[in-house]
Design a protein around this motif. Sequence first.
Motif, short mmCIF file in Angstrom:
data_model
loop_
_atom_site.label_atom_id
_atom_site.label_comp_id
_atom_site.label_asym_id
_atom_site.label_seq_id
_atom_site.Cartn_x
_atom_site.Cartn_y
_atom_site.Cartn_z
N SER A 33 0.81 -1.22 0.00
CA SER A 33 0.00 0.00 0.00
C SER A 33 0.84 1.27 0.00
O SER A 33 0.35 2.33 -0.34
CB SER A 33 -0.96 0.02 1.19
N SER A 34 2.11 1.15 0.39
CA SER A 34 2.96 2.34 0.43
C SER A 34 4.19 2.13 -0.44
O SER A 34 4.48 1.02 -0.87
CB SER A 34 3.40 2.63 1.87
N ALA A 35 4.90 3.20 -0.67
CA ALA A 35 6.10 3.15 -1.51
C ALA A 35 7.32 2.69 -0.72
O ALA A 35 8.41 2.64 -1.25
CB ALA A 35 6.36 4.51 -2.13
N ALA A 36 7.15 2.34 0.56
CA ALA A 36 8.27 1.90 1.38
C ALA A 36 8.92 0.66 0.77
O ALA A 36 8.28 -0.09 0.04
CB ALA A 36 7.79 1.58 2.80
N SER A 37 10.16 0.47 1.07
CA SER A 37 10.89 -0.69 0.56
C SER A 37 10.15 -1.97 0.89
O SER A 37 9.65 -2.15 2.00
CB SER A 37 12.28 -0.73 1.19
N ALA A 38 10.06 -2.86 -0.07
CA ALA A 38 9.36 -4.12 0.13
C ALA A 38 9.97 -4.93 1.26
O ALA A 38 9.28 -5.67 1.93
CB ALA A 38 9.38 -4.93 -1.16
N SER A 39 11.27 -4.80 1.46
CA SER A 39 11.92 -5.57 2.52
C SER A 39 11.54 -5.03 3.90
O SER A 39 11.78 -5.69 4.90
CB SER A 39 13.43 -5.54 2.35
N ALA A 40 10.92 -3.85 3.95
CA ALA A 40 10.57 -3.25 5.23
C ALA A 40 9.29 -3.85 5.82
O ALA A 40 9.07 -3.74 7.01
CB ALA A 40 10.40 -1.74 5.08
N LYS A 41 8.45 -4.48 4.98
CA LYS A 41 7.22 -5.06 5.50
C LYS A 41 6.70 -6.13 4.56
O LYS A 41 7.13 -6.25 3.42
CB LYS A 41 6.17 -3.98 5.72
N TRP A 42 5.75 -6.91 5.05
CA TRP A 42 5.11 -7.95 4.25
C TRP A 42 4.17 -7.30 3.25
O TRP A 42 3.58 -6.26 3.52
CB TRP A 42 4.30 -8.87 5.15
#
Length: 87
Positions: A33-42
Motif C-alpha cells: 500500500s505504500s512506496a516503502a521498501s518491500a523488505s521493510a514489510k510484508w
Amino acid sequence: MALPTRPTAEAILTKAAHGCRLEMGDAGGSFYSSAASASAKWPEASVDIEADGLFICLHADSDFSRQIFGRIVQFAAGEGVVTVQEL
C-alpha cells in the motif's frame, strides 16, 4: 480465470497496481500500500501466476487488500470467465 498468456496476466496485475507499489517476480507479484521498501514489510496481497490461472492471497484484512482483489477480478473479467473460490 484461465490465462491466455503470461503477458496478459502481468498486464492485469500492472493495471490493478495503479496507485500502489507492485513488485513482480518470476512467479507473480506482491502488492504494497505504500512506496516503502518491500523488505521493510510484508505485502498486503500477493498473486501467483500459474498455468491454470491467477491465485490471490490477501495477507492483510484491510481495505487495500480487498481493493486489489476487486481490481484484479474486474480486469480479469475483461479477459474471460472468472471463478472465485475461497480456500
